[in-house]
Scaffold this active site. Structure first.
Site, mmCIF file in Angstrom:
data_model
loop_
_atom_site.group_PDB
_atom_site.id
_atom_site.type_symbol
_atom_site.label_atom_id
_atom_site.label_comp_id
_atom_site.label_asym_id
_atom_site.label_seq_id
_atom_site.Cartn_x
_atom_site.Cartn_y
_atom_site.Cartn_z
ATOM 1 N N GLN A 1 -8.553 -9.111 -2.571
ATOM 2 C CA GLN A 1 -8.851 -8.081 -1.569
ATOM 3 C C GLN A 1 -10.241 -7.492 -1.809
ATOM 4 O OE1 GLN A 1 -6.563 -8.472 1.219
ATOM 5 N NE2 GLN A 1 -7.303 -6.371 1.329
ATOM 6 N N GLU B 1 5.377 -3.855 12.336
ATOM 7 C CA GLU B 1 4.335 -2.828 12.266
ATOM 8 C C GLU B 1 3.148 -3.467 11.570
ATOM 9 O OE1 GLU B 1 4.269 -0.054 13.665
ATOM 10 O OE2 GLU B 1 6.366 0.286 14.153
ATOM 11 N N VAL C 1 0.445 -12.437 9.511
ATOM 12 C CA VAL C 1 1.807 -12.756 9.061
ATOM 13 C C VAL C 1 2.823 -12.296 10.107
ATOM 14 C CG1 VAL C 1 3.547 -12.331 7.276
ATOM 15 C CG2 VAL C 1 1.171 -12.745 6.618
ATOM 16 N N GLY C 2 2.588 -11.133 10.702
ATOM 17 C CA GLY C 2 3.502 -10.601 11.713
ATOM 18 C C GLY C 2 3.670 -11.551 12.893
ATOM 19 N N GLU D 1 -9.839 -5.557 10.749
ATOM 20 C CA GLU D 1 -9.356 -4.620 9.736
ATOM 21 C C GLU D 1 -9.912 -5.031 8.368
ATOM 22 O OE1 GLU D 1 -5.162 -4.778 8.663
ATOM 23 O OE2 GLU D 1 -5.064 -2.624 8.999
ATOM 24 N N ASN E 1 0.811 -1.227 0.000
ATOM 25 C CA ASN E 1 0.000 0.000 0.000
ATOM 26 C C ASN E 1 0.845 1.278 0.000
ATOM 27 O OD1 ASN E 1 0.786 -0.487 2.630
ATOM 28 N ND2 ASN E 1 -1.060 0.375 3.512
ATOM 29 N N GLY F 1 3.080 -5.187 7.680
ATOM 30 C CA GLY F 1 2.055 -5.958 6.976
ATOM 31 C C GLY F 1 0.953 -6.347 7.927
ATOM 32 N N SER F 2 0.345 -7.480 7.643
ATOM 33 C CA SER F 2 -0.828 -7.896 8.415
ATOM 34 C C SER F 2 -0.423 -8.528 9.748
ATOM 35 C CB SER F 2 -1.641 -8.896 7.600
ATOM 36 O OG SER F 2 -0.861 -10.050 7.366
ATOM 37 N N LYS G 1 12.477 -7.968 0.513
ATOM 38 C CA LYS G 1 11.461 -8.760 -0.189
ATOM 39 C C LYS G 1 10.208 -7.877 -0.248
ATOM 40 C CE LYS G 1 8.040 -11.003 -0.093
ATOM 41 N NZ LYS G 1 6.788 -10.616 -0.838
ATOM 42 N N GLU H 1 9.247 3.011 14.015
ATOM 43 C CA GLU H 1 10.076 3.300 12.855
ATOM 44 C C GLU H 1 10.004 4.790 12.577
ATOM 45 O OE1 GLU H 1 8.932 0.509 9.750
ATOM 46 O OE2 GLU H 1 10.254 -0.910 10.725
ATOM 47 N N CYS I 1 -2.863 1.432 6.799
ATOM 48 C CA CYS I 1 -2.842 0.853 8.143
ATOM 49 C C CYS I 1 -3.452 1.830 9.145
ATOM 50 C CB CYS I 1 -1.426 0.506 8.541
ATOM 51 S SG CYS I 1 -0.287 1.848 8.280
HETATM 52 P P1 NAP Z 1 0.731 -9.160 4.309
HETATM 53 O O1 NAP Z 1 -0.058 -10.152 3.565
HETATM 54 O O2 NAP Z 1 1.013 -9.407 5.736
HETATM 55 O O3 NAP Z 1 2.072 -8.980 3.499
HETATM 56 C C1 NAP Z 1 3.118 -8.138 3.887
HETATM 57 C C2 NAP Z 1 4.411 -8.667 3.339
HETATM 58 O O4 NAP Z 1 4.729 -9.915 3.973
HETATM 59 C C3 NAP Z 1 4.353 -8.977 1.842
HETATM 60 O O5 NAP Z 1 5.601 -8.700 1.269
HETATM 61 C C4 NAP Z 1 4.077 -10.457 1.851
HETATM 62 O O6 NAP Z 1 4.384 -11.107 0.655
HETATM 63 C C5 NAP Z 1 4.932 -10.911 2.994
HETATM 64 N N1 NAP Z 1 4.567 -12.228 3.540
HETATM 65 C C6 NAP Z 1 3.389 -12.887 3.427
HETATM 66 N N2 NAP Z 1 3.466 -14.081 4.062
HETATM 67 C C7 NAP Z 1 4.710 -14.180 4.577
HETATM 68 C C8 NAP Z 1 5.394 -15.173 5.336
HETATM 69 N N3 NAP Z 1 4.800 -16.318 5.698
HETATM 70 N N4 NAP Z 1 6.673 -14.939 5.706
HETATM 71 C C9 NAP Z 1 7.278 -13.791 5.353
HETATM 72 N N5 NAP Z 1 6.693 -12.818 4.635
HETATM 73 C C10 NAP Z 1 5.413 -13.004 4.251
HETATM 74 O O7 NAP Z 1 0.080 -7.725 4.234
HETATM 75 P P2 NAP Z 1 -0.414 -7.008 2.933
HETATM 76 O O8 NAP Z 1 -1.691 -7.646 2.543
HETATM 77 O O9 NAP Z 1 0.651 -6.913 1.926
HETATM 78 O O10 NAP Z 1 -0.621 -5.513 3.491
HETATM 79 C C11 NAP Z 1 -1.729 -5.128 4.210
HETATM 80 C C12 NAP Z 1 -1.481 -5.156 5.707
HETATM 81 O O11 NAP Z 1 -0.357 -4.382 6.059
HETATM 82 C C13 NAP Z 1 -2.607 -4.574 6.501
HETATM 83 O O12 NAP Z 1 -2.906 -5.399 7.593
HETATM 84 C C14 NAP Z 1 -2.089 -3.247 6.956
HETATM 85 O O13 NAP Z 1 -2.675 -2.741 8.108
HETATM 86 C C15 NAP Z 1 -0.667 -3.522 7.142
HETATM 87 N N6 NAP Z 1 0.121 -2.287 7.090
HETATM 88 C C16 NAP Z 1 0.639 -1.823 8.260
HETATM 89 C C17 NAP Z 1 1.378 -0.660 8.298
HETATM 90 C C18 NAP Z 1 1.949 -0.170 9.608
HETATM 91 O O14 NAP Z 1 2.926 0.531 9.597
HETATM 92 N N7 NAP Z 1 1.392 -0.499 10.742
HETATM 93 C C19 NAP Z 1 1.624 0.039 7.101
HETATM 94 C C20 NAP Z 1 1.093 -0.461 5.911
HETATM 95 C C21 NAP Z 1 0.348 -1.642 5.932
HETATM 96 P P3 NAP Z 1 3.233 -11.182 -0.489
HETATM 97 O O15 NAP Z 1 3.156 -9.843 -1.056
HETATM 98 O O16 NAP Z 1 3.706 -12.178 -1.445
HETATM 99 O O17 NAP Z 1 1.973 -11.610 0.206
#
Ligand code: NAP
Ligand code: MG
Length: 492
Positions: A330, A249, A231-232, A384, A151, A227-228, A174, A463, A283
């Protein structure tokens, strides 16, 4: 079609898998931006090994010299800002206004971190013994794995990478599978700026293959992930078992609280920006509106009217307020929450549907959606959605408003609208969040200030701004004894 490669040891190289994936424009899904390497653990291993080899020379490079390279990257980013913002819109979908914040944020981050290279402060502290000096110095953590979401496709890699390398770390990035081209462009700029081979490495691919391999790699010292939550949590468990540093985050379910004395028009403006820019895919998106019941009818009427005026369409079109959702999966997920909300008994005021008018060219659009009479226990008030859906929760008085605002697992950002400074400051103090706003929506953080969340949004790190230096360095405590004899600390 253009094929893009990984960047390892200063070379653009294909993945050993021989497999590729596409990046498409979510506003025009037939438009493919390019093919990218679908990498696996072997590519990650090559990148980590080269980052490890590059560590020694890079950590010995004086921080001000490291910062000069970041400064050069900033100048290139500035020269190419408009073109890069267009690319962000084409790959991710958000409007050009949002995209220029994305690229502009990367630039500000680079400027700030280049300055940090001239500081990198440690402390000098009086020793308890005579003729002895005590001080701290900052050293890099080592090899940092960076995993980013789609995003903020330029800003996210940049705001992790710039502080990481200024602090003397070498990195393997990555990026999200949905926005690899933005990451490739950023790396081309780093290459042009003269970052030495091996210091920054880019490996594209899927999270469950490339991402997971990075987290599991024994020679990675730190993972920085945005990210989510799902995954986190997995990353924290895996990396924690290995005693890696982990900075997470994750998401938010951020509330705008509207007290009964608020300027309602200002609050409505705040919701339009906080809830619907980037189609709610932030986020920090303002996804819950906690409104005093005394003014709720008026607030919902005015909001619904203004929401009806939002223009949904291609982010490249200047008239657009709300761009597409990132991908069909999504889009389905966002739509599923409309069904959930209705089934839970919330009142759907506006929207709640996918948009497929012929002039939208098959883009993944969702109508700005408003639910009223949402209660705190409903899933649409807790989970979310990451789309243009906002939920109004009606409350009675400030105390209940703050309690409802705090009533989720997440703790990223919170906001209050009021004309009374005492009520505002009380809310700021009581919010369980890493970021708080008064008379502004829940988005709008500035790059030179710390960013992050409490509760299940993060794991205690911030961060951006000077906190990033804490995150990407280890402290070494140094004692220098010039007494000529043995002095025993805490005894003599
Ligand atoms: P996501 O599915 O958690 O993906 C984030 C990153 O992690 C992507 O590069 C993803 O690869 C990778 N990933 C997925 N599974 C993994 C695993 N098992 N091991 C290691 N890495 C893995 O999140 P998203 O759908 O891209 O983004 C949306 C989420 O990010 C929302 O929940 C949002 O709130 C959060 N976000 C948080 C912030 C903050 O600062 N708090 C800022 C922006 C977004 P792929 O792309 O291949 O899935
Ligand atoms: Mg994903």
């Amino acid at each position: 079609m253009d094929t893009f490669l990984n960047y390892i040891d200063g070379q653009w190289v294909p993945s050993v898998t021989g497999e590729r994936f596409e990046s498409r424009n979510p506003a025009h899904p037939s438009q493919v931006l390019g093919e990218f390497q679908s990498s696996d653990a072997r590519d990650i291993d090559a990148a980590v090994q080269t980052a490890r080899r590059a560590q020694k020379a890079w950590r010995r490079t004086p921080a001000p010299k490291r910062a000069e390279i970041v400064e050069r990257a900033v100048r290139i980013l500035e020269d190419r800002k408009d073109e890069l913002a267009r690319l962000v819109t084409q790959e991710m979908g958000k409007t050009l206004v949002d995209s220029s914040y994305d690229v502009g944020g990367a630039i500000t981050s680079g400027k700030y971190m280049a300055g940090e290279g001239l500081r990198m402060f440690g402390d000098t502290v009086p020793s308890g013994l005579p003729n002895r000096m005590a001080m701290t110095r900052r050293e890099p953590v080592g090899v940092v794995g960076i995993i980013t979401p789609w995003n903020l496709p330029m800003l996210m890699p940049a705001w992790k990478l710039f502080p990481a390398i200024v602090c003397g770390n070498t990195v393997v990035v990555k990026p999200a599978e949905d926005t690899p081209l933005c990451a490739v462009r950023l790396f081309e700029i780093l290459e042009e700026a003269g970052v030495p081979p091996g210091v920054v490495n880019l490996v594209t691919g899927y999270g469950h293959t490339a991402g997971q391999a990075l987290v599991e790699h024994p020679d990675v010292d730190m993972i920085s992930f945005t990210g989510s939550q799902e995954v986190g949590r997995r990353i924290a468990a895996t990396a924690g078992a290995d005693l890696k540093h982990v900075s997470l985050e994750m998401g938010g379910k951020n509330a705008i609280v509207v007290f009964d004395d608020a300027d309602v028009d200002a609050a409505v403006d705040g919701v339009l920006w906080g809830g619907f820019s980037t189609a709610g895919q932030r986020c920090t998106a303002s996804s819950r509106l906690v409104v005093d019941e005394k003014i709720a009818d008026d607030f919902v009427d005015r909001l619904a009217k203004r929401m009806g005026e939002l223009v949904v369409g291609d982010g490249l079109d200047e008239a657009t307020n709300v761009g597409p959702i990132i991908n069909p999966k999504q889009l389905d997920r966002v739509h599923s929450y409309t069904r959930i909300g209705i089934d839970e008994g919330a009142e759907l005021v506006l929207g709640g549907k996918k948009l497929d008018d012929a002039d939208l060219d098959g883009g993944y659009y969702y109508a700005p959606t408003l639910f009223d009479h949402v209660t705190p226990d409903m899933r649409i008030a807790q989970e979310e959605i990451f789309g243009p859906t906002v939920a109004v929760l009606r409350v009675s008085g400030d105390e209940e408003a703050i309690e409802v605002a705090n009533g989720t697992d997440y703790g990223l950002s919170a906001s209050v609208y009021t004309t009374n400074v005492a009520r505002a400051m009380n809310a700021v103090a009581e919010f369980e969040s890493g970021i708080a706003y008064v008379n502004a929506p829940t988005i709008g953080s500035e790059i030179h200030l710390p960013f992050g969340g409490v509760k299940s949004t993060g794991n205690g790190h911030r961060e951006s701004g000077k906190s990033a230096i804490e995150q990407f360095t280890e402290i070494k405590t140094v004692f220098i004894d010039y007494s000529g004899g043995l002095q025993r600390a805490g005894i003599d």
